[in-house]
Design a protein around this motif. Structure first.
Motif, PDB file in Angstrom:
ATOM      1  N   GLU A  44       0.727  -1.372  -0.660  1.00  0.00           N
ATOM      2  CA  GLU A  44      -0.102   0.156  -0.016  1.00  0.00           C
ATOM      3  C   GLU A  44       1.250   0.984   0.245  1.00  0.00           C
ATOM      4  O   GLU A  44       1.936   1.095   0.394  1.00  0.00           O
ATOM      5  CB  GLU A  44      -1.071   0.400   1.148  1.00  0.00           C
ATOM      6  CG  GLU A  44      -2.137  -1.216   1.544  1.00  0.00           C
ATOM      7  CD  GLU A  44      -3.218  -0.803   2.720  1.00  0.00           C
ATOM      8  OE1 GLU A  44      -3.933  -1.266   2.226  1.00  0.00           O
ATOM      9  OE2 GLU A  44      -3.161   0.041   3.097  1.00  0.00           O
ATOM     10  N   ARG A  45       0.374   2.385  -0.673  1.00  0.00           N
ATOM     11  CA  ARG A  45       0.666   3.865  -0.306  1.00  0.00           C
ATOM     12  C   ARG A  45       1.021   3.635   0.617  1.00  0.00           C
ATOM     13  O   ARG A  45       0.098   4.217   1.526  1.00  0.00           O
ATOM     14  CB  ARG A  45       0.526   4.230  -1.356  1.00  0.00           C
ATOM     15  CG  ARG A  45       1.155   6.053  -1.420  1.00  0.00           C
ATOM     16  CD  ARG A  45       0.527   6.812  -3.232  1.00  0.00           C
ATOM     17  NE  ARG A  45       0.677   5.596  -3.960  1.00  0.00           N
ATOM     18  CZ  ARG A  45      -0.114   6.536  -5.425  1.00  0.00           C
ATOM     19  NH1 ARG A  45      -0.340   7.868  -5.624  1.00  0.00           N
ATOM     20  NH2 ARG A  45       0.098   5.355  -6.036  1.00  0.00           N
ATOM     21  N   GLU A  46       2.101   4.401   1.493  1.00  0.00           N
ATOM     22  CA  GLU A  46       2.125   4.591   2.701  1.00  0.00           C
ATOM     23  C   GLU A  46       2.540   6.375   3.214  1.00  0.00           C
ATOM     24  O   GLU A  46       3.564   6.923   2.102  1.00  0.00           O
ATOM     25  CB  GLU A  46       3.368   3.721   3.488  1.00  0.00           C
ATOM     26  CG  GLU A  46       4.695   4.116   3.167  1.00  0.00           C
ATOM     27  CD  GLU A  46       5.064   3.029   3.990  1.00  0.00           C
ATOM     28  OE1 GLU A  46       5.282   2.667   4.660  1.00  0.00           O
ATOM     29  OE2 GLU A  46       6.915   2.649   3.562  1.00  0.00           O
ATOM     30  N   PHE A  47       2.657   6.855   4.085  1.00  0.00           N
ATOM     31  CA  PHE A  47       2.826   8.030   4.290  1.00  0.00           C
ATOM     32  C   PHE A  47       4.169   8.157   4.267  1.00  0.00           C
ATOM     33  O   PHE A  47       4.521   8.102   5.298  1.00  0.00           O
ATOM     34  CB  PHE A  47       1.798   9.055   5.460  1.00  0.00           C
ATOM     35  CG  PHE A  47       2.443  10.101   6.238  1.00  0.00           C
ATOM     36  CD1 PHE A  47       2.940  10.280   7.293  1.00  0.00           C
ATOM     37  CD2 PHE A  47       2.262  11.648   5.321  1.00  0.00           C
ATOM     38  CE1 PHE A  47       2.991  11.690   7.553  1.00  0.00           C
ATOM     39  CE2 PHE A  47       2.392  12.510   5.679  1.00  0.00           C
ATOM     40  CZ  PHE A  47       2.939  12.823   6.746  1.00  0.00           C
ATOM     41  N   VAL A  48       4.766   9.360   4.095  1.00  0.00           N
ATOM     42  CA  VAL A  48       6.224   9.761   4.697  1.00  0.00           C
ATOM     43  C   VAL A  48       6.072  10.975   5.217  1.00  0.00           C
ATOM     44  O   VAL A  48       6.573  11.090   6.754  1.00  0.00           O
ATOM     45  CB  VAL A  48       6.686  10.343   3.240  1.00  0.00           C
ATOM     46  CG1 VAL A  48       8.604  10.720   3.680  1.00  0.00           C
ATOM     47  CG2 VAL A  48       7.010   8.691   2.653  1.00  0.00           C
ATOM     48  N   SER A  49       5.918  12.584   4.833  1.00  0.00           N
ATOM     49  CA  SER A  49       5.925  13.653   5.434  1.00  0.00           C
ATOM     50  C   SER A  49       4.371  14.454   4.601  1.00  0.00           C
ATOM     51  O   SER A  49       4.188  14.223   3.897  1.00  0.00           O
ATOM     52  CB  SER A  49       6.709  13.906   4.772  1.00  0.00           C
ATOM     53  OG  SER A  49       7.751  15.318   5.767  1.00  0.00           O
ATOM     54  N   ALA A  50       4.197  15.451   5.571  1.00  0.00           N
ATOM     55  CA  ALA A  50       3.572  16.813   5.041  1.00  0.00           C
ATOM     56  C   ALA A  50       3.447  17.890   5.367  1.00  0.00           C
ATOM     57  O   ALA A  50       4.049  17.845   6.468  1.00  0.00           O
ATOM     58  CB  ALA A  50       1.705  16.011   5.681  1.00  0.00           C
ATOM     59  N   VAL A  51       3.652  18.872   4.645  1.00  0.00           N
ATOM     60  CA  VAL A  51       3.787  19.673   5.098  1.00  0.00           C
ATOM     61  C   VAL A  51       2.760  20.906   4.739  1.00  0.00           C
ATOM     62  O   VAL A  51       1.392  21.354   3.640  1.00  0.00           O
ATOM     63  CB  VAL A  51       5.253  21.269   4.482  1.00  0.00           C
ATOM     64  CG1 VAL A  51       4.862  20.719   3.094  1.00  0.00           C
ATOM     65  CG2 VAL A  51       5.516  22.402   5.161  1.00  0.00           C
ATOM     66  N   VAL A  52       1.718  21.783   6.032  1.00  0.00           N
ATOM     67  CA  VAL A  52       0.645  22.307   5.940  1.00  0.00           C
ATOM     68  C   VAL A  52       1.094  23.740   4.710  1.00  0.00           C
ATOM     69  O   VAL A  52       1.780  23.914   4.434  1.00  0.00           O
ATOM     70  CB  VAL A  52      -0.231  23.087   7.144  1.00  0.00           C
ATOM     71  CG1 VAL A  52      -0.334  21.690   8.262  1.00  0.00           C
ATOM     72  CG2 VAL A  52       0.632  24.204   7.740  1.00  0.00           C
ATOM     73  N   TRP A  53      -0.505  24.358   4.519  1.00  0.00           N
ATOM     74  CA  TRP A  53      -0.212  25.383   3.383  1.00  0.00           C
ATOM     75  C   TRP A  53       0.816  26.452   3.758  1.00  0.00           C
ATOM     76  O   TRP A  53       1.618  27.363   3.070  1.00  0.00           O
ATOM     77  CB  TRP A  53      -1.286  26.001   2.997  1.00  0.00           C
ATOM     78  CG  TRP A  53      -2.061  26.994   4.316  1.00  0.00           C
ATOM     79  CD1 TRP A  53      -2.917  25.741   5.315  1.00  0.00           C
ATOM     80  CD2 TRP A  53      -2.051  27.624   4.719  1.00  0.00           C
ATOM     81  NE1 TRP A  53      -3.480  27.067   5.749  1.00  0.00           N
ATOM     82  CE2 TRP A  53      -3.181  28.287   5.558  1.00  0.00           C
ATOM     83  CE3 TRP A  53      -1.505  29.285   3.625  1.00  0.00           C
ATOM     84  CZ2 TRP A  53      -2.951  29.402   5.854  1.00  0.00           C
ATOM     85  CZ3 TRP A  53      -1.414  30.716   3.924  1.00  0.00           C
ATOM     86  CH2 TRP A  53      -2.535  30.796   5.627  1.00  0.00           C
ATOM     87  N   GLY A  54       0.753  27.258   4.933  1.00  0.00           N
ATOM     88  CA  GLY A  54       1.596  28.445   5.163  1.00  0.00           C
ATOM     89  C   GLY A  54       3.033  27.687   5.906  1.00  0.00           C
ATOM     90  O   GLY A  54       4.396  28.198   6.192  1.00  0.00           O
ATOM     91  N   GLY A  55       3.320  26.448   6.081  1.00  0.00           N
ATOM     92  CA  GLY A  55       4.470  26.071   6.122  1.00  0.00           C
ATOM     93  C   GLY A  55       4.683  25.540   7.500  1.00  0.00           C
ATOM     94  O   GLY A  55       5.277  25.459   8.191  1.00  0.00           O
ATOM     95  N   SER A  56       3.703  25.740   8.965  1.00  0.00           N
ATOM     96  CA  SER A  56       4.045  26.238  10.151  1.00  0.00           C
ATOM     97  C   SER A  56       4.384  25.337  10.684  1.00  0.00           C
ATOM     98  O   SER A  56       4.862  25.290  12.264  1.00  0.00           O
ATOM     99  CB  SER A  56       3.343  27.380  10.543  1.00  0.00           C
ATOM    100  OG  SER A  56       2.316  27.093   9.935  1.00  0.00           O
ATOM    101  N   SER A  57       3.497  24.048   9.666  1.00  0.00           N
ATOM    102  CA  SER A  57       3.573  22.619  10.487  1.00  0.00           C
ATOM    103  C   SER A  57       3.950  21.313   9.637  1.00  0.00           C
ATOM    104  O   SER A  57       3.437  21.932   8.864  1.00  0.00           O
ATOM    105  CB  SER A  57       1.964  22.295  10.835  1.00  0.00           C
ATOM    106  OG  SER A  57       1.385  23.083  12.265  1.00  0.00           O
TER     107      SER A  57
END
Length: 130
Positions: A44-57
């Motif tokens: 399955e495709r697995e999560f690596v990382s994410a960054v919210v729209w403003g980059g703060s999180s």
């Protein structure tokens, strides 16, 4: 509609580094949360990382263990995944994804779910030799 194009994959030795890029077009990039996922054959495709729209999180999968860093450049409509101390088990195809949706709570769980994303790139292959 948003178009995503990944680049930066390739062949690297164990312990080496790569920086993946995800160039976007079509809509206002700054309004989207960007994620990186990976998928090995038959898995399955697995999560690596994410960054919210403003980059703060930013959010990372537990197995990342400080080896990866996600970032974004809203001026250039591009998201990045800096990958250090690469291991052979990191060998797979990496995909970037985008979503304009935002949960009311538990953002980390929400953005680690591939079903939360509306747009996907075609993927870039990362191969780590032992």
């Amino acid at each position: 509609q948003v178009q995503l194009v990944e680049s930066g994959g390739g062949l690297v030795q164990t312990g080496g580094s790569l920086r993946l890029s995800c160039a976007t077009s079509g809509r206002t990039f700054s309004g989207y949360t960007m994620g990186w996922f990976r998928q090995a054959p038959g898995k399955e495709r697995e999560f690596v990382s994410a960054v919210v729209w403003g980059g703060s999180s930013t959010y990372y999968a537990d197995y990342v263990m400080g080896r990866l860093a996600i970032s974004r450049d809203n001026a250039n409509n591009t998201a990045y995944l800096q990958m250090n101390s690469l291991k052979p088990e990191d060998t797979t195809v990496y995909y970037c994804a985008a979503t304009h949706r935002a949960p009311l709570w538990n953002s980390e769980t929400y953005y680690s779910n591939r079903g939360s994303y509306d747009y996907w790139g075609q993927g870039t292959q990362v191969t780590v030799s032992s």
